[in-house]
Design a protein around this motif. Sequence first.
Motif, PDB file in Angstrom:
ATOM      1  N   GLY A   1       0.809  -1.208   0.000  1.00 11.37           N
ATOM      2  CA  GLY A   1       0.000   0.000   0.000  1.00 11.37           C
ATOM      3  C   GLY A   1       0.842   1.257   0.000  1.00 11.37           C
ATOM      4  N   ALA A   2       0.218   2.372  -0.408  1.00  9.36           N
ATOM      5  CA  ALA A   2       0.926   3.642  -0.476  1.00  9.36           C
ATOM      6  C   ALA A   2      -0.046   4.791  -0.287  1.00  9.36           C
ATOM      7  CB  ALA A   2       1.648   3.786  -1.810  1.00  9.36           C
ATOM      8  N   GLN A   3       0.485   5.890   0.211  1.00  9.42           N
ATOM      9  CA  GLN A   3      -0.258   7.144   0.240  1.00  9.42           C
ATOM     10  C   GLN A   3      -0.182   7.752  -1.156  1.00  9.42           C
ATOM     11  OE1 GLN A   3       1.367  10.859   2.119  1.00  9.42           O
ATOM     12  NE2 GLN A   3      -0.279  10.458   3.586  1.00  9.42           N
ATOM     13  N   VAL A   4      -1.328   8.156  -1.680  1.00  8.40           N
ATOM     14  CA  VAL A   4      -1.403   8.709  -3.030  1.00  8.40           C
ATOM     15  C   VAL A   4      -1.487  10.230  -2.926  1.00  8.40           C
ATOM     16  CG1 VAL A   4      -2.687   8.750  -5.195  1.00  8.40           C
ATOM     17  CG2 VAL A   4      -2.538   6.624  -3.864  1.00  8.40           C
ATOM     18  N   ILE A   5      -0.504  10.904  -3.527  1.00  3.80           N
ATOM     19  CA  ILE A   5      -0.429  12.363  -3.487  1.00  3.80           C
ATOM     20  C   ILE A   5      -0.634  12.882  -4.908  1.00  3.80           C
ATOM     21  CG2 ILE A   5       1.103  14.318  -3.031  1.00  3.80           C
ATOM     22  CD1 ILE A   5       2.451  12.441  -0.911  1.00  3.80           C
ATOM     23  N   ILE A   6      -1.660  13.696  -5.104  1.00  2.00           N
ATOM     24  CA  ILE A   6      -1.993  14.250  -6.405  1.00  2.00           C
ATOM     25  C   ILE A   6      -1.848  15.766  -6.348  1.00  2.00           C
ATOM     26  CG2 ILE A   6      -3.740  14.470  -8.211  1.00  2.00           C
ATOM     27  CD1 ILE A   6      -2.868  11.593  -7.836  1.00  2.00           C
ATOM     28  N   HIS A   7      -1.056  16.319  -7.274  1.00  2.00           N
ATOM     29  CA  HIS A   7      -0.809  17.757  -7.305  1.00  2.00           C
ATOM     30  C   HIS A   7      -0.387  18.268  -5.925  1.00  2.00           C
ATOM     31  CE1 HIS A   7      -3.337  18.218 -11.191  1.00  2.00           C
ATOM     32  NE2 HIS A   7      -2.063  18.048 -11.476  1.00  2.00           N
TER      33      HIS A   7
ATOM     34  N   LYS B   1      -0.915  17.125  -2.849  1.00  2.00           N
ATOM     35  CA  LYS B   1      -1.736  16.916  -1.670  1.00  2.00           C
ATOM     36  C   LYS B   1      -2.089  15.438  -1.510  1.00  2.00           C
ATOM     37  CE  LYS B   1      -1.862  21.312  -0.819  1.00  2.00           C
ATOM     38  NZ  LYS B   1      -1.029  21.866   0.290  1.00  2.00           N
ATOM     39  N   ALA B   2      -1.991  14.942  -0.279  1.00  2.00           N
ATOM     40  CA  ALA B   2      -2.345  13.549   0.006  1.00  2.00           C
ATOM     41  C   ALA B   2      -3.849  13.363  -0.166  1.00  2.00           C
ATOM     42  CB  ALA B   2      -1.923  13.187   1.426  1.00  2.00           C
ATOM     43  N   ARG B   3      -4.223  12.406  -1.018  1.00  2.00           N
ATOM     44  CA  ARG B   3      -5.633  12.163  -1.283  1.00  2.00           C
ATOM     45  C   ARG B   3      -6.171  10.953  -0.528  1.00  2.00           C
ATOM     46  NH1 ARG B   3      -7.234  14.653  -6.174  1.00  2.00           N
ATOM     47  NH2 ARG B   3      -6.180  16.679  -6.227  1.00  2.00           N
ATOM     48  N   MET B   4      -5.401   9.866  -0.476  1.00  2.00           N
ATOM     49  CA  MET B   4      -5.906   8.624   0.095  1.00  2.00           C
ATOM     50  C   MET B   4      -4.767   7.632   0.207  1.00  2.00           C
ATOM     51  SD  MET B   4      -7.722   7.505  -3.448  1.00  2.00           S
ATOM     52  CE  MET B   4      -7.906   9.241  -3.861  1.00  2.00           C
ATOM     53  N   ASN B   5      -5.019   6.538   0.934  1.00  2.00           N
ATOM     54  CA  ASN B   5      -4.123   5.382   0.945  1.00  2.00           C
ATOM     55  C   ASN B   5      -4.780   4.278   0.131  1.00  2.00           C
ATOM     56  OD1 ASN B   5      -2.432   6.787   2.603  1.00  2.00           O
ATOM     57  ND2 ASN B   5      -2.674   5.463   4.385  1.00  2.00           N
ATOM     58  N   LEU B   6      -4.030   3.683  -0.789  1.00  2.00           N
ATOM     59  CA  LEU B   6      -4.566   2.627  -1.644  1.00  2.00           C
ATOM     60  C   LEU B   6      -3.594   1.465  -1.720  1.00  2.00           C
ATOM     61  CD1 LEU B   6      -5.905   4.709  -4.703  1.00  2.00           C
ATOM     62  CD2 LEU B   6      -7.244   3.761  -2.817  1.00  2.00           C
ATOM     63  N   ASP B   7      -4.145   0.258  -1.831  1.00  2.00           N
ATOM     64  CA  ASP B   7      -3.276  -0.871  -2.126  1.00  2.00           C
ATOM     65  C   ASP B   7      -3.027  -0.888  -3.634  1.00  2.00           C
ATOM     66  OD1 ASP B   7      -5.473  -2.126  -3.400  1.00  2.00           O
ATOM     67  OD2 ASP B   7      -5.959  -3.315  -1.625  1.00  2.00           O
ATOM     68  N   ALA B   8      -2.163  -1.804  -4.079  1.00  2.00           N
ATOM     69  CA  ALA B   8      -1.727  -1.797  -5.472  1.00  2.00           C
ATOM     70  C   ALA B   8      -2.895  -1.987  -6.440  1.00  2.00           C
ATOM     71  CB  ALA B   8      -0.670  -2.876  -5.684  1.00  2.00           C
ATOM     72  N   ARG B   9      -3.817  -2.886  -6.124  1.00  2.00           N
ATOM     73  CA  ARG B   9      -4.952  -3.126  -7.025  1.00  2.00           C
ATOM     74  C   ARG B   9      -5.877  -1.910  -7.105  1.00  2.00           C
ATOM     75  NH1 ARG B   9      -5.751  -7.992  -9.143  1.00  2.00           N
ATOM     76  NH2 ARG B   9      -4.563  -9.772  -8.335  1.00  2.00           N
TER      77      ARG B   9
END
Length: 535
Positions: free
Chosen positions: A96-102, A104-112
Amino acid sequence: MQSDQPIKKPPRGTLMIQGTTSDAGKSTLVAGLCRLARRAGVRVAPFKPQNMALNSAVTVDGGEIGRAQALQAVAAGIDAHTDLNPVLLKPTSDRGAQVIIHGKARMNLDARAYHDYKPVAFEAVLESYRRLQAAYDTIFVEGAGSPAEVNLRERDIANMGFAEAVDCPVVLVADIDRGGVFAHLTGTLACLSASEQARVRGFIINRFRGDPGLLKPGLDWLEARTGKPVLGVVPYLHGLTLDAEDMLPRELRAGAVGAAGGDASAGGAAQGDVLRVVVPALPHISNHTDFDALRAHPRVDFHYVRAGAQPPAADLIILPGSKNVQGDLAFLRAQGWDAVLKRHLRYGGRVIGVCGGMQMLGREVADPHGVEGPPGSVAGLGWLDFSTTLTREKTLKNVTGRLALPGAPALAGYEIHMGETQGPALASPAVRLAAADGGDGRGDSSDGRDGRSHGDSAERGERPDGALSADGQIFATYVHGLFDTPAACAALLGWAGLADAPPLDYPALREASLDRLADTLAAHLDLDRLFGAIG
């Protein structure tokens, strides 16, 4: 020192640098190309569509990007901003990873789940790229990992998926120091579709050491077999002082001076003219670029200690930042670092905790929202009387201030953390930051319950950060980049026991390394053909 060779000017357009493997030299090559373009007076920008890294930087527009893109911005002579790296993934676990878009942290998601989210992320990538196209003449794009990872081809936004979408040419770089460079290049090319193969304009071989004449038959074979030109062979450059994208140094010990033995319990005054510094290599270590200045310092014997290794004797132990504080606390205990720290402090050693490392030194770390893993709380190491609660909202600030040490030396750094720290220990801050650098105090390490941490600082327009233990042995702060400012670096080394510690100007070393890199590329790449590939 800038070379006196004629300056070649790249044309308007885009060129993407992809690698046959991770750590092939993509980040370094893009930085060097940006510096060459800047010398030629070109408005140039680096770009990385998607980055997976735990080393990051705070941007001028208040976001977060990969550290490598911040370095490339320095090379290009521009401010680091979020469009340079619109998608940043910060791993919190193996899956899993924290997803940062532009920024800003948006969410934590697993690979799938992230694979399903990629079309949304790609829109952010294309938005940023279009803005860069409008603002700059030339864009050097860095790929991620390798385009030969066929299992990741569907919905790819980091390599050929991006190149195909924007119709840009590609150059492949391979690291000959790993071995198998011809297999890497021909194998990577074979894994690509016909249109992707046609997009590859040539190869660069990186980190070569040896007799170039012995390599030429291989280069001739490669060109004959693939029909693609070799655009240059870059020699192995020892001693570059450049921010790493993510990986720890290849060497177990980097920049060490002198020999060390025993264990980290042998704290106290520095031995002779050298300060022994030890940093545990946490599984989720973040922003280990904090310690690049120490690794480069001529009077610091620096060691990363990996899992299972016996810590060497140390004067200073630093607990680094972490993207999974609870998980890395468990790792420290499993490796016996709690006992190591106890012995180290008993014998007069010094300890610094940075960001996540600071949080570990307190009484408790709570994660009620599951920000970095399963919700819950764990006991900290208990050396400082404060507790931390991880929050959903991330603090991102570039800061200036002064150390709460004799002479109050100035520092400049940045904050990247998700947490609020409260407790009596914060009444004795380690750092006093300019209030203008901070906002409403969210995530700040200020007590807020007895007011003692605000008194004199408020009068000076400052806000307190971190804690300095009553016995003066523990220095804890949320500020990254402590050692990058020469005066602050010298003061901290002096506090840790290095008498008359000389200042080290890390930013100047970085600039010199970028110029040396650019000179090397100018001497060893066919820039006419390389820049001619820009489209």
